[in-house]
Design a protein around this motif. Structure first.
Motif, mmCIF file in Angstrom:
data_model
loop_
_atom_site.group_PDB
_atom_site.id
_atom_site.type_symbol
_atom_site.label_atom_id
_atom_site.label_comp_id
_atom_site.label_asym_id
_atom_site.label_seq_id
_atom_site.Cartn_x
_atom_site.Cartn_y
_atom_site.Cartn_z
ATOM 1 N N LEU A 160 0.828 -1.211 0.000
ATOM 2 C CA LEU A 160 0.000 0.000 0.000
ATOM 3 C C LEU A 160 0.862 1.260 0.000
ATOM 4 N N ALA A 161 1.999 1.231 0.690
ATOM 5 C CA ALA A 161 2.895 2.396 0.720
ATOM 6 C C ALA A 161 3.449 2.688 -0.666
ATOM 7 N N ILE A 162 3.867 1.634 -1.383
ATOM 8 C CA ILE A 162 4.388 1.803 -2.742
ATOM 9 C C ILE A 162 3.312 2.375 -3.655
ATOM 10 N N LEU A 163 2.090 1.857 -3.529
ATOM 11 C CA LEU A 163 0.999 2.363 -4.350
ATOM 12 C C LEU A 163 0.710 3.832 -4.055
ATOM 13 N N TRP A 164 0.631 4.165 -2.775
ATOM 14 C CA TRP A 164 0.239 5.519 -2.405
ATOM 15 C C TRP A 164 1.315 6.549 -2.753
ATOM 16 N N LEU A 165 2.578 6.142 -2.693
ATOM 17 C CA LEU A 165 3.675 7.074 -2.969
ATOM 18 C C LEU A 165 4.042 7.149 -4.449
ATOM 19 N N TYR A 181 19.810 7.206 -13.134
ATOM 20 C CA TYR A 181 19.369 6.038 -13.907
ATOM 21 C C TYR A 181 18.666 5.033 -13.012
ATOM 22 N N LEU A 182 19.247 4.770 -11.833
ATOM 23 C CA LEU A 182 18.626 3.837 -10.887
ATOM 24 C C LEU A 182 17.286 4.373 -10.406
ATOM 25 N N LEU A 183 17.205 5.675 -10.153
ATOM 26 C CA LEU A 183 15.946 6.277 -9.724
ATOM 27 C C LEU A 183 14.883 6.189 -10.824
ATOM 28 N N THR A 184 15.332 6.258 -12.079
ATOM 29 C CA THR A 184 14.396 6.099 -13.188
ATOM 30 C C THR A 184 13.764 4.714 -13.160
ATOM 31 N N LEU A 185 14.580 3.695 -12.894
ATOM 32 C CA LEU A 185 14.046 2.340 -12.815
ATOM 33 C C LEU A 185 13.095 2.177 -11.629
ATOM 34 N N VAL A 186 13.346 2.943 -10.578
ATOM 35 C CA VAL A 186 12.537 2.806 -9.374
ATOM 36 C C VAL A 186 11.220 3.573 -9.499
ATOM 37 N N TRP A 187 11.286 4.840 -9.971
ATOM 38 C CA TRP A 187 10.035 5.617 -10.037
ATOM 39 C C TRP A 187 10.027 6.614 -11.206
ATOM 40 N N GLY A 188 10.667 6.250 -12.289
ATOM 41 C CA GLY A 188 10.672 7.129 -13.456
ATOM 42 C C GLY A 188 9.277 7.402 -13.990
ATOM 43 N N ASN A 247 -10.173 11.962 -9.107
ATOM 44 C CA ASN A 247 -9.138 12.665 -9.888
ATOM 45 C C ASN A 247 -8.478 11.669 -10.826
ATOM 46 N N TYR A 248 -9.049 11.504 -11.998
ATOM 47 C CA TYR A 248 -8.582 10.480 -12.932
ATOM 48 C C TYR A 248 -7.154 10.749 -13.397
ATOM 49 N N GLU A 249 -6.844 11.981 -13.697
ATOM 50 C CA GLU A 249 -5.522 12.301 -14.231
ATOM 51 C C GLU A 249 -4.421 11.951 -13.235
ATOM 52 N N TYR A 250 -4.655 12.208 -11.971
ATOM 53 C CA TYR A 250 -3.642 11.920 -10.944
ATOM 54 C C TYR A 250 -3.589 10.429 -10.629
ATOM 55 N N HIS A 251 -4.733 9.811 -10.477
ATOM 56 C CA HIS A 251 -4.776 8.432 -9.988
ATOM 57 C C HIS A 251 -4.649 7.385 -11.092
ATOM 58 N N PHE A 252 -4.885 7.756 -12.335
ATOM 59 C CA PHE A 252 -4.672 6.789 -13.423
ATOM 60 C C PHE A 252 -3.726 7.387 -14.459
ATOM 61 N N GLY A 253 -4.179 8.297 -15.261
ATOM 62 C CA GLY A 253 -3.313 8.973 -16.229
ATOM 63 C C GLY A 253 -2.646 8.022 -17.190
ATOM 64 N N ASP A 254 -1.339 7.924 -17.120
ATOM 65 C CA ASP A 254 -0.532 7.065 -17.991
ATOM 66 C C ASP A 254 -0.513 5.652 -17.423
ATOM 67 N N TYR A 255 -0.977 4.679 -18.215
ATOM 68 C CA TYR A 255 -1.093 3.299 -17.745
ATOM 69 C C TYR A 255 0.233 2.747 -17.227
ATOM 70 N N LEU A 258 1.236 4.413 -13.431
ATOM 71 C CA LEU A 258 -0.030 4.616 -12.741
ATOM 72 C C LEU A 258 0.127 5.370 -11.424
ATOM 73 N N GLY A 259 -0.944 6.082 -11.066
ATOM 74 C CA GLY A 259 -1.039 6.657 -9.744
ATOM 75 C C GLY A 259 -1.650 5.650 -8.783
ATOM 76 N N PRO A 260 -1.822 6.031 -7.514
ATOM 77 C CA PRO A 260 -2.287 5.080 -6.501
ATOM 78 C C PRO A 260 -3.669 4.500 -6.786
ATOM 79 N N GLY A 261 -4.624 5.332 -7.166
ATOM 80 C CA GLY A 261 -5.973 4.828 -7.418
ATOM 81 C C GLY A 261 -6.042 3.877 -8.594
ATOM 82 N N GLY A 262 -5.366 4.217 -9.677
ATOM 83 C CA GLY A 262 -5.368 3.356 -10.851
ATOM 84 C C GLY A 262 -4.715 2.021 -10.590
ATOM 85 N N ALA A 263 -3.567 2.048 -9.899
ATOM 86 C CA ALA A 263 -2.858 0.798 -9.588
ATOM 87 C C ALA A 263 -3.664 -0.050 -8.609
#
Length: 366
Positions: A160-165, A181-188, A247-255, A258-263
């Protein structure tokens, strides 16, 4: 009988997700915009694309009761998977440029991937995809495996923490190339990475939780796996839907980012689907052809993934990008399937022959 369904239902679901790969990838690279958006095949492909993370959940479940689930074994496997990711990038992106004359102009214009642009070639060689996600996730799980297996509800908290953040940390960089580069793999948040750890690692973690819960329930798949998947899935799906409506754009947006709600919503739907698959698999005859096909794909998932991507990109080098009609796309899907299964059969046959030769050699020396 109930206990024996454990491997079958997980392999059934994972095999199904493996078979989704080729239609999705072919449509992404070969279909016209009209075919993708306005045809039955395109709509079906978009539906399959949403279901592809079920592979991650199945992997997390099976990981929990793997015989090789120990710290050193996990870390070695993780590093191997990461290395395979870069080998695959070389095979599908760089080989066509070096040996097949490059990609069609339409693809070059869309991606910039051409022989004269060394920087772009390196970007594609280092691109983060499914193997990088799986490998890095397993590496992090391996570092804390003993703790996680003894505190399974911590896994839910981490999930849940990973999803929410996922949106909060998305795209953060420090200005240091290697670290960035490593940060891109983690949360790019761009397409240098298709599956960043935030939020996709959460799908592996929820699978790990279910696998551990299954073990605690004395290997009864309904009580330990299917019913928890249904209950958790319904809760996640409802909360995810409400967040996306807010808030669709924040929680889903780019598949892919994904944001927390979409994921959360997507994870919930896939968990409910796991419950449905459990009941479908139970109703099928034990030795039916569909199950055999799915189990074969599940057993060969890594080789299948590599072969289908290589064939698709090598074919792209001799055809056109995003220019094919629905009928042509269907023909390519059929052709890539035939090629992938054919090469998989030959590869497995060669590996079996090699192992038999090694065995005979070892016996002769004794």
């Amino acid at each position: 009988m109930e206990k024996q369904n454990r491997v079958r239902v997980v392999d059934f679901g994972r095999g199904l997700s493996v078979l989704m790969m080729i239609p999705i990838h072919v449509l992404m690279l070969f279909a016209t915009v009209d075919t993708w958006e306005n045809s039955f095949t395109g709509s079906f492909g978009q539906l399959l694309e949403r279901g592809s993370p079920s592979f991650l959940i199945a992997m997390g479940i099976s990981f929990a009761f793997s015989k090789k689930s120990n710290r050193n074994g996990i870390l070695k496997k993780a590093l191997l998977i990461i290395a395979l990711g870069y080998v695959l990038n070389f095979l599908r992106f760089i080989v066509p440029i070096l040996f097949f004359g490059g990609f069609p102009q339409s693809f070059v214009e869309a991606s910039g991937l051409e022989m004269s642009n060394i920087k772009v070639m390196m970007d594609y060689l280092l691109k983060g995809d499914m193997f990088q996600l799986v490998g890095l996730s397993l590496f992090l799980i391996g570092l804390s495996y003993n703790f996680l297996t003894k505190n399974k509800y911590v896994i839910i908290i981490l999930c849940l923490a990973i999803l929410w953040l996922s949106k909060t940390v998305s795209g953060i960089q420090l200005g240091i190339p290697v670290i960035d580069y490593l940060l891109t793999l983690v949360w790019g948040n761009n397409f240098d990475v298709y599956f960043p750890l935030f939020p996709w690692m959460a799908f592996i973690l929820i699978g790990l939780f279910l696998g551990l819960n299954y073990q605690e329930k004395n290997n009864y798949v309904n009580k330990g796996l299917a019913l928890p998947s249904l209950y958790i899935g319904l809760i996640f799906a409802i909360i995810g839907k409400l967040l996306c409506d807010y808030n669709y754009e924040y929680h889903f947006g780019d598949y892919y980012h994904l944001g927390p709600g979409g994921a959360l919503g997507l994870m919930g739907v896939l968990l409910v689907m796991l419950w449905i698959i459990y009941h479908i698999e139970r109703l099928l005859p034990k030795d039916n052809l569909v199950s055999k096909l799915f189990f074969y794909c599940s057993k060969n998932v890594t080789k299948f993934y590599i072969l289908q991507w290589v064939l698709i990109y090598w074919l792209l080098a001799f055809t056109s990008f995003s220019m094919c009609s629905e009928l042509t796309v269907i023909s390519i899907i059929i052709g890539i399937n035939i090629g992938t299964f054919g090469l998989l059969y030959l590869l497995n046959k060669a590996l079996i022959s090699r192992n038999e030769r090694k065995k005979r050699t070892l016996q002769a020396t004794i």
